[in-house]
Design a protein around this motif. Structure first.
Motif, PDB file in Angstrom:
ATOM      1  N   GLN A  21      42.082 -26.586  49.008  1.00 35.05           N
ATOM      2  CA  GLN A  21      41.406 -27.325  47.950  1.00 35.05           C
ATOM      3  C   GLN A  21      40.462 -26.448  47.130  1.00 35.05           C
ATOM      4  N   TYR A  22      40.612 -25.122  47.254  1.00 33.92           N
ATOM      5  CA  TYR A  22      39.735 -24.228  46.497  1.00 33.92           C
ATOM      6  C   TYR A  22      39.903 -24.402  44.993  1.00 33.92           C
ATOM      7  N   TRP A  23      41.042 -24.909  44.565  1.00 28.91           N
ATOM      8  CA  TRP A  23      41.267 -25.086  43.140  1.00 28.91           C
ATOM      9  C   TRP A  23      40.288 -26.100  42.547  1.00 28.91           C
ATOM     10  N   ARG A  24      39.780 -27.001  43.355  1.00 28.70           N
ATOM     11  CA  ARG A  24      38.863 -28.029  42.832  1.00 28.70           C
ATOM     12  C   ARG A  24      37.523 -27.442  42.387  1.00 28.70           C
ATOM     13  N   PRO A  25      36.790 -26.704  43.215  1.00 26.23           N
ATOM     14  CA  PRO A  25      35.565 -26.080  42.688  1.00 26.23           C
ATOM     15  C   PRO A  25      35.835 -25.036  41.608  1.00 26.23           C
ATOM     16  N   ASN A  26      36.992 -24.345  41.681  1.00 25.07           N
ATOM     17  CA  ASN A  26      37.325 -23.387  40.622  1.00 25.07           C
ATOM     18  C   ASN A  26      37.492 -24.093  39.282  1.00 25.07           C
ATOM     19  N   LEU A  27      38.205 -25.226  39.298  1.00 26.63           N
ATOM     20  CA  LEU A  27      38.381 -25.993  38.070  1.00 26.63           C
ATOM     21  C   LEU A  27      37.056 -26.555  37.580  1.00 26.63           C
ATOM     22  N   ALA A  28      36.207 -27.001  38.501  1.00 27.72           N
ATOM     23  CA  ALA A  28      34.891 -27.528  38.115  1.00 27.72           C
ATOM     24  C   ALA A  28      34.043 -26.430  37.474  1.00 27.72           C
ATOM     25  N   PHE A  29      34.164 -25.200  37.973  1.00 30.42           N
ATOM     26  CA  PHE A  29      33.397 -24.087  37.394  1.00 30.42           C
ATOM     27  C   PHE A  29      33.867 -23.778  35.976  1.00 30.42           C
ATOM     28  N   VAL A  30      35.184 -23.742  35.758  1.00 32.50           N
ATOM     29  CA  VAL A  30      35.710 -23.478  34.412  1.00 32.50           C
ATOM     30  C   VAL A  30      35.290 -24.592  33.456  1.00 32.50           C
ATOM     31  N   MET A  31      35.379 -25.831  33.925  1.00 30.17           N
ATOM     32  CA  MET A  31      34.966 -26.955  33.080  1.00 30.17           C
ATOM     33  C   MET A  31      33.465 -26.904  32.789  1.00 30.17           C
ATOM     34  N   MET A  32      32.681 -26.373  33.719  1.00 31.45           N
ATOM     35  CA  MET A  32      31.242 -26.243  33.484  1.00 31.45           C
ATOM     36  C   MET A  32      30.968 -25.302  32.315  1.00 31.45           C
ATOM     37  N   LEU A  33      31.709 -24.215  32.222  1.00 27.88           N
ATOM     38  CA  LEU A  33      31.528 -23.291  31.102  1.00 27.88           C
ATOM     39  C   LEU A  33      31.846 -23.974  29.784  1.00 27.88           C
ATOM     40  N   VAL A  34      32.899 -24.801  29.779  1.00 30.80           N
ATOM     41  CA  VAL A  34      33.238 -25.529  28.556  1.00 30.80           C
ATOM     42  C   VAL A  34      32.160 -26.554  28.221  1.00 30.80           C
ATOM     43  N   ALA A  35      31.623 -27.231  29.243  1.00 28.76           N
ATOM     44  CA  ALA A  35      30.596 -28.241  29.008  1.00 28.76           C
ATOM     45  C   ALA A  35      29.285 -27.633  28.530  1.00 28.76           C
ATOM     46  N   LEU A  36      28.965 -26.442  29.004  1.00 28.91           N
ATOM     47  CA  LEU A  36      27.714 -25.800  28.596  1.00 28.91           C
ATOM     48  C   LEU A  36      27.791 -25.176  27.212  1.00 28.91           C
ATOM     49  N   ALA A  37      29.007 -24.881  26.747  1.00 29.53           N
ATOM     50  CA  ALA A  37      29.151 -24.164  25.482  1.00 29.53           C
ATOM     51  C   ALA A  37      28.473 -24.867  24.312  1.00 29.53           C
ATOM     52  N   PRO A  38      28.684 -26.179  24.062  1.00 24.94           N
ATOM     53  CA  PRO A  38      28.010 -26.798  22.909  1.00 24.94           C
ATOM     54  C   PRO A  38      26.502 -26.932  23.083  1.00 24.94           C
ATOM     55  N   ARG A  87      29.824 -30.650  17.416  1.00 24.36           N
ATOM     56  CA  ARG A  87      28.963 -31.545  18.197  1.00 24.36           C
ATOM     57  C   ARG A  87      29.769 -32.560  19.002  1.00 24.36           C
ATOM     58  N   LYS A  88      31.043 -32.776  18.637  1.00 28.39           N
ATOM     59  CA  LYS A  88      31.864 -33.720  19.388  1.00 28.39           C
ATOM     60  C   LYS A  88      32.103 -33.253  20.821  1.00 28.39           C
ATOM     61  N   MET A  89      31.945 -31.949  21.047  1.00 27.63           N
ATOM     62  CA  MET A  89      32.123 -31.434  22.394  1.00 27.63           C
ATOM     63  C   MET A  89      31.042 -31.927  23.351  1.00 27.63           C
ATOM     64  N   LEU A  90      29.939 -32.449  22.817  1.00 28.56           N
ATOM     65  CA  LEU A  90      28.881 -32.967  23.669  1.00 28.56           C
ATOM     66  C   LEU A  90      29.333 -34.197  24.448  1.00 28.56           C
ATOM     67  N   ILE A  91      30.374 -34.863  23.972  1.00 20.94           N
ATOM     68  CA  ILE A  91      30.914 -35.998  24.732  1.00 20.94           C
ATOM     69  C   ILE A  91      31.441 -35.519  26.078  1.00 20.94           C
ATOM     70  N   PHE A  92      32.163 -34.411  26.069  1.00 18.21           N
ATOM     71  CA  PHE A  92      32.649 -33.852  27.328  1.00 18.21           C
ATOM     72  C   PHE A  92      31.485 -33.348  28.179  1.00 18.21           C
ATOM     73  N   THR A  93      30.451 -32.815  27.532  1.00 19.21           N
ATOM     74  CA  THR A  93      29.276 -32.363  28.270  1.00 19.21           C
ATOM     75  C   THR A  93      28.619 -33.511  29.014  1.00 19.21           C
ATOM     76  N   ALA A  94      28.548 -34.678  28.375  1.00 21.80           N
ATOM     77  CA  ALA A  94      27.941 -35.837  29.026  1.00 21.80           C
ATOM     78  C   ALA A  94      28.795 -36.364  30.172  1.00 21.80           C
ATOM     79  N   LEU A  95      30.109 -36.237  30.055  1.00 21.30           N
ATOM     80  CA  LEU A  95      31.001 -36.735  31.101  1.00 21.30           C
ATOM     81  C   LEU A  95      31.207 -35.733  32.230  1.00 21.30           C
ATOM     82  N   TYR A  96      30.887 -34.469  31.983  1.00 20.62           N
ATOM     83  CA  TYR A  96      31.194 -33.424  32.973  1.00 20.62           C
ATOM     84  C   TYR A  96      30.553 -33.651  34.332  1.00 20.62           C
TER      85      TYR A  96
END
Length: 432
Positions: A110-127, A135-144
């Motif tokens: 299940q290592y892919w789960r924290p790896n995917l969460a880490f990659v998604m964190m970078l996308v969520a932090l970007a905006p 600014r629409k990317m902030l929607i994903f930031t709020a849901l992350y």
């Protein structure tokens, strides 16, 4: 006899003379060395001494690093390969890197789960970190946060949905109550969120995790550097808004909110973090209802967030105090209410001034996450001190493991520091 005036012809230059190169000591490397390292006799002595110290350190460490062994199954095998020569046993890193990153209980498939969460964190932090992104990317930031919770812990998807509903209710409450007082709206939003989470938790069936899409992973199975990253990101994200509310609450005209904020800040700042962690491990569960089981990870997050928010509150209070009273008067002259004045005029300037202090607290908080090893949480330091060094294969390997921990923490903390300096230049804090 010829007239000298008629025979003399004046010389007029028709082109510029070519520029001569500057003196050797005023250009290139020589100029930099002269201005930075040998500008005075005292600086010259310090430079020579520093070069000698660096040489002595490099002379002893570089052979140890370059002769390192990367493929071995134990410390004894490393020593056999080195055959008495000086060299590091980096094989412990290649052999035990899953435990250093994920802990020793998180399922390997299940290592892919924290790896995917880490990659998604970078996308969520970007905006949030870079203003030029849509600014629409902030929607994903709020849901992350809710997506990451479900990815890492698994179990029923209803748990993050209920948490999201509580946060939405808290946001609506804040908009209603925060018009008169930011602090009152913030604390009222927390109360509403707790009620929604409690009611929503009662509606989730007990066997919901059995039919979950992702297998549930208990918090006690989290470990390694992943645990440090989770604690650091979660606590920093929560402590900044809480610190803003405490700073505004300390300046509030409402005596109850003001003194609650003052007592909280002064008490937390007067207690060591390690004491609060022991409280989270042993005593915090007694403050919850008897039938509730509060996870240790959640208790640690609560205590670290409380600790860092008290320091961030003082940093932001300094930024608020640095603003001239004319800014508050300008907000009043525009007819803005308290919430609008804080959101549009006061807080943007105060936060811009407070960037260095907030970053300093964030870096210190991220490093302090290693203290959770004293309450039997196996972060990267806990993994080194516990399962890895306790094994017979790697008992005696210290520099390699602790050096690896130093490198990974340095990379993150240095990145935070460089981003803060870029942000200060972008916002021109010292000029506007």
């Amino acid at each position: 006899m010829a007239d000298p005036k008629t025979n003399s012809i004046a010389y007029v230059a028709e082109s510029m003379l070519p520029e001569l190169p500057p003196p050797a000591r005023e250009a290139g490397v020589v100029k930099w060395l002269r201005e930075n390292l040998f500008s005075s006799p005292g600086n010259s002595v310090l430079t020579i001494v520093s070069i000698l110290v660096i040489y002595m350190i490099a002379n002893n460490t570089l052979p140890w690093i370059l002769n390192g062994v990367w493929n071995a199954s134990s410390l004894a095998e490393c020593r056999e390969i080195l055959a008495g020569k000086s060299g590091a046993c980096f094989a412990v890193l290649t052999e035990r890197w899953p435990q250093l990153i994920y802990g020793f209980k998180y399922p390997s498939d299940q290592y892919w789960r924290p790896n995917l969460a880490f990659v998604m964190m970078l996308v969520a932090l970007a905006p949030v970190l870079f203003f030029d992104l849509p600014r629409k990317m902030l929607i994903f930031t709020a849901l992350y946060p809710f997506i990451a919770f479900w990815l890492i812990w698994g179990g029923s998807i209803m748990v993050p949905i209920v948490a999201l509903a509580g946060c939405v209710a808290a946001g609506v409450t804040f908009q209603k109550m925060g018009r008169n007082s930011f602090a009152a709206g913030f604390f009222g939003a927390i109360a509403v969120a707790l009620v929604v989470w409690k009611v929503g938790g009662l509606l989730i069936p007990e066997n919901a995790s059995e039919n979950a899409l992702l297998s549930a992973v208990p918090s006690r199975d989290l470990g390694g550097y992943m645990l440090n990253m989770m604690l650091g990101v979660t606590c920093v994200s929560l402590s900044v808004p809480l610190g803003i509310a405490l700073a505004l609450g300390r300046q509030s005209d409402m005596p109850l909110i003001k003194w609650m904020s003052v007592i909280f800040i002064e008490f937390i700042r007067g207690v060591p973090l390690i004491t609060l962690l022991f409280v989270a491990s042993v005593m915090l569960a007694y403050f919850f209802p008897p039938e509730s089981t509060v996870d240790l990870f959640l208790r640690v997050v609560i205590m670290i967030t409380m600790f860092s928010s008290a320091y961030i509150a003082e940093v932001i209070r300094g930024g608020l105090a640095a603003l001239p009273t004319g800014q508050y008067e300008a907000a009043d002259s525009l007819g803005l209410d308290y919430s609008q004045a804080m959101r549009l005029i006061i807080l943007p300037q105060a936060l811009k001034i407070s960037i260095p202090g907030i970053v300093n607290v964030a870096v210190g908080l991220f490093k302090d996450t290693t203290l959770v090893s004293v309450i039997s949480m196996f972060d990267i330091i806990g993994m080194i001190r516990g399962p890895i060094l306790a094994s017979t294969e790697w008992n005696g390997v210290y520099w390699e493991l602790l050096g690896f921990a130093c490198v990974v923490f340095f990379v993150v903390c240095y990145g935070i520091s460089q981003y803060s300096q870029w942000l200060e230049r972008r916002l021109a804090t010292d000029h506007r």
